[in-house]
Design a protein around this motif. Structure first.
Motif, PDB file in Angstrom:
ATOM      1  N   HIS A 141       5.439 -91.960-120.463  1.00  0.00           N
ATOM      2  CA  HIS A 141       5.670 -92.316-119.059  1.00  0.00           C
ATOM      3  C   HIS A 141       6.257 -91.139-118.290  1.00  0.00           C
ATOM      4  N   ARG A 142       7.272 -90.501-118.862  1.00  0.00           N
ATOM      5  CA  ARG A 142       7.914 -89.392-118.159  1.00  0.00           C
ATOM      6  C   ARG A 142       6.976 -88.210-118.007  1.00  0.00           C
ATOM      7  N   LEU A 143       6.173 -87.958-119.018  1.00  0.00           N
ATOM      8  CA  LEU A 143       5.191 -86.883-118.919  1.00  0.00           C
ATOM      9  C   LEU A 143       4.185 -87.184-117.816  1.00  0.00           C
ATOM     10  N   ARG A 144       3.824 -88.441-117.674  1.00  0.00           N
ATOM     11  CA  ARG A 144       2.829 -88.836-116.670  1.00  0.00           C
ATOM     12  C   ARG A 144       3.364 -88.729-115.244  1.00  0.00           C
ATOM     13  N   VAL A 145       4.599 -89.160-115.007  1.00  0.00           N
ATOM     14  CA  VAL A 145       5.079 -89.281-113.625  1.00  0.00           C
ATOM     15  C   VAL A 145       6.163 -88.274-113.260  1.00  0.00           C
ATOM     16  N   GLY A 146       6.646 -87.503-114.232  1.00  0.00           N
ATOM     17  CA  GLY A 146       7.718 -86.562-113.927  1.00  0.00           C
ATOM     18  C   GLY A 146       7.278 -85.498-112.933  1.00  0.00           C
ATOM     19  N   LEU A 147       8.268 -84.906-112.266  1.00  0.00           N
ATOM     20  CA  LEU A 147       8.020 -83.873-111.261  1.00  0.00           C
ATOM     21  C   LEU A 147       8.145 -82.505-111.914  1.00  0.00           C
ATOM     22  N   PRO A 148       7.041 -81.736-112.026  1.00  0.00           N
ATOM     23  CA  PRO A 148       7.132 -80.423-112.677  1.00  0.00           C
ATOM     24  C   PRO A 148       8.067 -79.486-111.910  1.00  0.00           C
ATOM     25  N   LEU A 149       8.988 -78.873-112.630  1.00  0.00           N
ATOM     26  CA  LEU A 149       9.912 -77.913-112.036  1.00  0.00           C
ATOM     27  C   LEU A 149       9.616 -76.491-112.475  1.00  0.00           C
ATOM     28  N   MET A 150       9.185 -76.332-113.722  1.00  0.00           N
ATOM     29  CA  MET A 150       8.893 -75.009-114.265  1.00  0.00           C
ATOM     30  C   MET A 150       7.623 -75.066-115.100  1.00  0.00           C
ATOM     31  N   THR A 219       4.273 -97.772-114.832  1.00  0.00           N
ATOM     32  CA  THR A 219       4.491 -97.750-116.281  1.00  0.00           C
ATOM     33  C   THR A 219       5.966 -97.595-116.637  1.00  0.00           C
ATOM     34  N   SER A 220       6.836 -97.817-115.656  1.00  0.00           N
ATOM     35  CA  SER A 220       8.264 -97.568-115.855  1.00  0.00           C
ATOM     36  C   SER A 220       9.066 -98.844-116.027  1.00  0.00           C
ATOM     37  N   ALA A 221       8.386 -99.979-116.247  1.00  0.00           N
ATOM     38  CA  ALA A 221       9.065-101.277-116.201  1.00  0.00           C
ATOM     39  C   ALA A 221       9.888-101.538-117.461  1.00  0.00           C
ATOM     40  N   ALA A 222      11.015-100.821-117.595  1.00  0.00           N
ATOM     41  CA  ALA A 222      11.955-101.125-118.665  1.00  0.00           C
ATOM     42  C   ALA A 222      12.466-102.549-118.483  1.00  0.00           C
ATOM     43  N   ARG A 223      12.734-103.240-119.580  1.00  0.00           N
ATOM     44  CA  ARG A 223      13.057-104.662-119.482  1.00  0.00           C
ATOM     45  C   ARG A 223      14.258-104.943-118.588  1.00  0.00           C
ATOM     46  N   LYS A 224      15.255-104.074-118.600  1.00  0.00           N
ATOM     47  CA  LYS A 224      16.436-104.374-117.796  1.00  0.00           C
ATOM     48  C   LYS A 224      16.165-104.265-116.297  1.00  0.00           C
ATOM     49  N   TRP A 225      15.090-103.552-115.919  1.00  0.00           N
ATOM     50  CA  TRP A 225      14.744-103.422-114.506  1.00  0.00           C
ATOM     51  C   TRP A 225      13.467-104.178-114.156  1.00  0.00           C
ATOM     52  N   LEU A 226      12.946-104.989-115.068  1.00  0.00           N
ATOM     53  CA  LEU A 226      11.625-105.572-114.896  1.00  0.00           C
ATOM     54  C   LEU A 226      11.536-106.453-113.661  1.00  0.00           C
ATOM     55  N   LEU A 227      12.512-107.319-113.461  1.00  0.00           N
ATOM     56  CA  LEU A 227      12.457-108.227-112.317  1.00  0.00           C
ATOM     57  C   LEU A 227      12.606-107.459-111.008  1.00  0.00           C
ATOM     58  N   ILE A 228      13.459-106.438-111.008  1.00  0.00           N
ATOM     59  CA  ILE A 228      13.615-105.621-109.808  1.00  0.00           C
ATOM     60  C   ILE A 228      12.332-104.875-109.494  1.00  0.00           C
ATOM     61  N   GLU A 229      11.718-104.280-110.516  1.00  0.00           N
ATOM     62  CA  GLU A 229      10.453-103.554-110.321  1.00  0.00           C
ATOM     63  C   GLU A 229       9.370-104.493-109.804  1.00  0.00           C
ATOM     64  N   SER A 230       9.353-105.713-110.304  1.00  0.00           N
ATOM     65  CA  SER A 230       8.336-106.678-109.879  1.00  0.00           C
ATOM     66  C   SER A 230       8.517-107.039-108.413  1.00  0.00           C
ATOM     67  N   ARG A 231       9.749-107.264-107.995  1.00  0.00           N
ATOM     68  CA  ARG A 231      10.002-107.594-106.587  1.00  0.00           C
ATOM     69  C   ARG A 231       9.656-106.416-105.686  1.00  0.00           C
ATOM     70  N   LYS A 232       9.990-105.212-106.119  1.00  0.00           N
ATOM     71  CA  LYS A 232       9.650-104.030-105.327  1.00  0.00           C
ATOM     72  C   LYS A 232       8.140-103.882-105.183  1.00  0.00           C
ATOM     73  N   ALA A 233       7.410-104.117-106.273  1.00  0.00           N
ATOM     74  CA  ALA A 233       5.957-103.944-106.249  1.00  0.00           C
ATOM     75  C   ALA A 233       5.291-104.935-105.309  1.00  0.00           C
ATOM     76  N   MET A 234       5.889-106.100-105.123  1.00  0.00           N
ATOM     77  CA  MET A 234       5.296-107.105-104.240  1.00  0.00           C
ATOM     78  C   MET A 234       5.184-106.614-102.800  1.00  0.00           C
ATOM     79  N   ALA A 235       6.056-105.677-102.410  1.00  0.00           N
ATOM     80  CA  ALA A 235       6.066-105.196-101.032  1.00  0.00           C
ATOM     81  C   ALA A 235       4.801-104.417-100.686  1.00  0.00           C
TER      82      ALA A 235
END
Length: 303
Positions: A141-150, A219-235
């Protein structure tokens, strides 16, 4: 002492920006690897995702190719598991977490993704695909969405080789499969313990939410943030996905106290709606068609 910063103020995040706020990425890298010029560095975590706060940690991932030696004698560096090393530093009061991925230690993950790719397009082999979890899944996930710095060209090469753009499809199909498996478990537990059945039913709903989010590219939906991510995605989700997420969130709450039989029936209906939505996408349709042929829905005719 940890301090706040202004890195979440909307300014472009680069090595220069980080250095101006007290985080010198080049210096950090020089203390961790023997050949910094051969490494790629990505900014990950909440700052890279655009939802950081003034107290957010700076999360970095360092791609270490060609068996470059890790300098493991520095204080704060420790082995996290057999694949990754981790460093924790404080730069002018800002917490910096560094995950180092050394090529030979993560090569097996590439092998797994290579095995997954044909399975998704030849669905009869789906039952043989590897299950990727924990640090390995987080790495992809981090490799896919991370912001390249170097060294962005090296980052791009790793992304291609590890087939990270396949990750949403893999998670969508995998967790779609697991919804049904947990639903069957919830049904079987019901005769033994309603409390246990409710618990497993909620897991089935969580699997559904992970699958729906993955279909949206999240692809970042860790279980502890799952409900928050779901509500955000609805927007920002379309009507169909918004409806699926809304039902999933309602079900997650209802499975705790609502009529259990009704919840199980609704999970089955949600799973069928997910199949219809996924079947509209060519890269998912073949897998869903195959899986649906092996699923025996048992609740919809029980009244």
């Amino acid at each position: 002492m940890k301090r706040t910063h202004q890195l979440s103020s909307g300014q472009p995040l680069t090595t220069q920006t980080l250095r101006a706020h007290g985080v010198d990425v080049e210096r950090i890298l020089s203390e961790l690897v023997s050949d910094p010029a051969s490494c790629g560095v990505l900014l990950t975590g909440s700052l890279a995702a655009g939802n950081g706060t003034p107290s957010s940690d700076v999360d970095l991932m360092v791609l270490v190719p060609h068996r470059t030696s890790l300098i493991s004698t520095k204080e704060g560096v420790r082995f996290k598991n057999s694949r990754f090393s981790e460093a924790l530093q404080y730069c002018d009061g800002i917490e910096v977490n560094v995950e180092l991925a050394e090529r030979s230690r993560v090569a097996e993950i590439m092998t797994w993704m290579t095995a997954i790719a044909p399975a998704l397009y030849k669905p009869s082999e789906l039952k043989f695909i590897p299950i990727i979890d924990g640090p390995e899944l987080r790495f992809l996930h981090r490799l896919r969405v991370g912001l390249p710095l170097m060294n962005p060209s090296l980052v791009a090469s790793w992304r291609d080789e590890f087939l990270v753009e396949l990750l949403p499809t893999y998670l969508t199909v995998r967790h779609f499969m697991e919804v049904h498996e947990y639903l069957e478990d919830a049904i079987s537990h019901r005769a033994i313990s309603e409390e246990s059945s409710r618990h497993v039913a909620r897991i089935a709903v969580e699997e559904a939410l992970v699958s729906i989010l993955a279909a949206l590219g999240i692809t970042s939906a860790a279980r502890k943030w799952l409900l928050i991510e779901s509500r955000k995605a609805m927007a920002t989700a379309g009507e169909v996905d918004r409806g699926l997420l809304e039902e999933g969130l309602l079900l997650h709450a209802d499975c705790a106290t609502g009529p259990l039989g009704g919840c199980l029936t609704r999970i089955e209906a949600l799973h069928q709606r997910m199949a219809q939505r996924m079947s509209a996408e060519p890269e998912l349709a073949r897998a869903v068609e195959f899986l649906q042929g092996s699923i025996d829905y048992v609740l919809e005719h029980q009244g």
